[in-house]
Design an enzyme around this catalytic site. Structure first.
Site, short mmCIF file in Angstrom:
data_model
loop_
_atom_site.label_atom_id
_atom_site.label_comp_id
_atom_site.label_asym_id
_atom_site.label_seq_id
_atom_site.Cartn_x
_atom_site.Cartn_y
_atom_site.Cartn_z
N LYS A 52 23.87 60.86 22.35
CA LYS A 52 23.36 61.13 23.70
C LYS A 52 22.20 60.18 24.00
O LYS A 52 21.35 59.96 23.15
CB LYS A 52 22.80 62.56 23.76
CG LYS A 52 23.85 63.65 23.74
CD LYS A 52 23.14 64.98 24.00
CE LYS A 52 24.04 66.16 23.74
NZ LYS A 52 23.32 67.43 23.81
N SER A 58 17.37 71.45 28.82
CA SER A 58 16.58 70.21 28.77
C SER A 58 17.02 69.27 29.87
O SER A 58 16.20 68.55 30.45
CB SER A 58 16.75 69.53 27.41
OG SER A 58 16.26 70.36 26.39
N ARG A 72 23.17 80.94 26.18
CA ARG A 72 22.64 81.34 27.49
C ARG A 72 23.68 82.10 28.29
O ARG A 72 23.40 83.12 28.89
CB ARG A 72 22.23 80.10 28.29
CG ARG A 72 20.95 79.49 27.81
CD ARG A 72 20.77 78.12 28.39
NE ARG A 72 21.88 77.26 27.97
CZ ARG A 72 21.87 75.95 28.00
NH1 ARG A 72 20.84 75.32 28.48
NH2 ARG A 72 22.89 75.24 27.58
N HIS A 109 14.05 77.32 24.40
CA HIS A 109 14.13 77.05 22.95
C HIS A 109 13.05 77.84 22.20
O HIS A 109 13.31 78.40 21.13
CB HIS A 109 13.88 75.56 22.66
CG HIS A 109 14.95 74.63 23.15
ND1 HIS A 109 14.66 73.53 23.93
CD2 HIS A 109 16.29 74.60 22.94
CE1 HIS A 109 15.79 72.86 24.18
NE2 HIS A 109 16.79 73.50 23.60
O1 PNS Z 1 20.77 70.62 21.41
P1 PNS Z 1 22.20 70.23 21.14
O2 PNS Z 1 22.46 68.83 21.64
O3 PNS Z 1 23.17 71.23 21.70
O4 PNS Z 1 22.35 70.22 19.53
C1 PNS Z 1 23.55 69.83 18.93
C2 PNS Z 1 23.38 69.69 17.39
C3 PNS Z 1 22.30 68.70 17.06
C4 PNS Z 1 23.04 71.04 16.80
C5 PNS Z 1 24.76 69.22 16.83
O5 PNS Z 1 25.17 68.07 17.53
C6 PNS Z 1 24.72 68.91 15.34
O6 PNS Z 1 24.60 69.80 14.52
N1 PNS Z 1 24.83 67.61 14.99
C7 PNS Z 1 24.77 67.15 13.64
C8 PNS Z 1 26.12 66.63 13.16
C9 PNS Z 1 26.99 67.78 12.70
O7 PNS Z 1 26.64 68.54 11.83
N2 PNS Z 1 28.22 67.88 13.29
C10 PNS Z 1 29.18 68.88 12.93
C11 PNS Z 1 29.04 70.16 13.73
S1 PNS Z 1 29.48 69.97 15.44
#
Ligand code: PNS
Length: 166
Positions: free
Chosen positions: A44, A131, A93, A20
């Site tokens: 999660k 992670s 990745r 990250h």
């Molecule tokens: O590290 P991650 O778990 O891959 O991050 C995922 C994240 C937080 C970027 C994604 O779940 C997110 O943007 N959540 C907020 C809700 C949202 O905007 N949802 C619509 C797009 S999928």
């Protein structure tokens, strides 16, 4: 004067890894300000609370120019808009990341076509790193010092010694 260009870098960051940080470092070369944003109330099951994750990110990014660390709730595009950001940064990745990222990028683009999705390739050094791997190895007492910043390695040790291992 050029307008300030800001991006958000959202994620779960449970916990933040060197992968990250690699993406973040590169994002700071493209944008004047990058908001590292920890999603609160994720479905999660998290090892660390959002506040703990934020504290670790703050410590790991101390002194990085243009980096602001926050938590956010709700839609990422709305959070981006609230910060005047023009883009959302994500790391890629491997091909295996593509499908989920493609769905996220498409959904976000439908929700707000003005927020550009910017994908940066993780350096190959970290292409295996996640992670969840860090959590699993640390839970079994394995060494994660090369994979996470020192403050995270310390917190992982504390967390798993409290639990007495898994
Ligand atoms: O590290 P991650 O778990 O891959 O991050 C995922 C994240 C937080 C970027 C994604 O779940 C997110 O943007 N959540 C907020 C809700 C949202 O905007 N949802 C619509 C797009 S999928």
């Amino acid at each position: 004067m050029m307008p300030m260009r800001a991006a958000i870098y959202p994620g779960s960051f449970d916990p933040i890894t060197n992968g990250h940080l690699d993406i973040l470092r590169r994002a700071t070369r493209l944008f004047d300000r990058v908001y590292v944003a920890v999603l609160k109330n994720s479905e999660k099951r998290a090892l660390f609370s959002a506040e703990e994750r934020l504290e670790m990110i703050k410590e790991a990014t101390e002194g990085m120019p243009g980096v602001v660390c926050e938590t956010f709730d709700g839609l990422a595009v709305e959070y981006a808009r609230s910060r005047g950001a023009i883009a959302m940064v994500r790391g890629l990745r491997a091909v295996s990341d593509f499908e989920a990222e493609f769905k996220m990028a498409t959904a976000n683009n439908r929700l707000d076509p003005d927020i550009e999705m910017v994908y940066l390739m993780t350096s190959t050094e970290y292409s295996f790193l996640s992670s969840s791997i860090v959590r699993e190895v640390a839970s079994m007492g394995g060494p994660v010092d090369a994979w996470v910043p020192p403050c995270v390695a310390r917190r992982l040790r504390e967390r798993f010694s409290q639990k007495g291992g898994v």
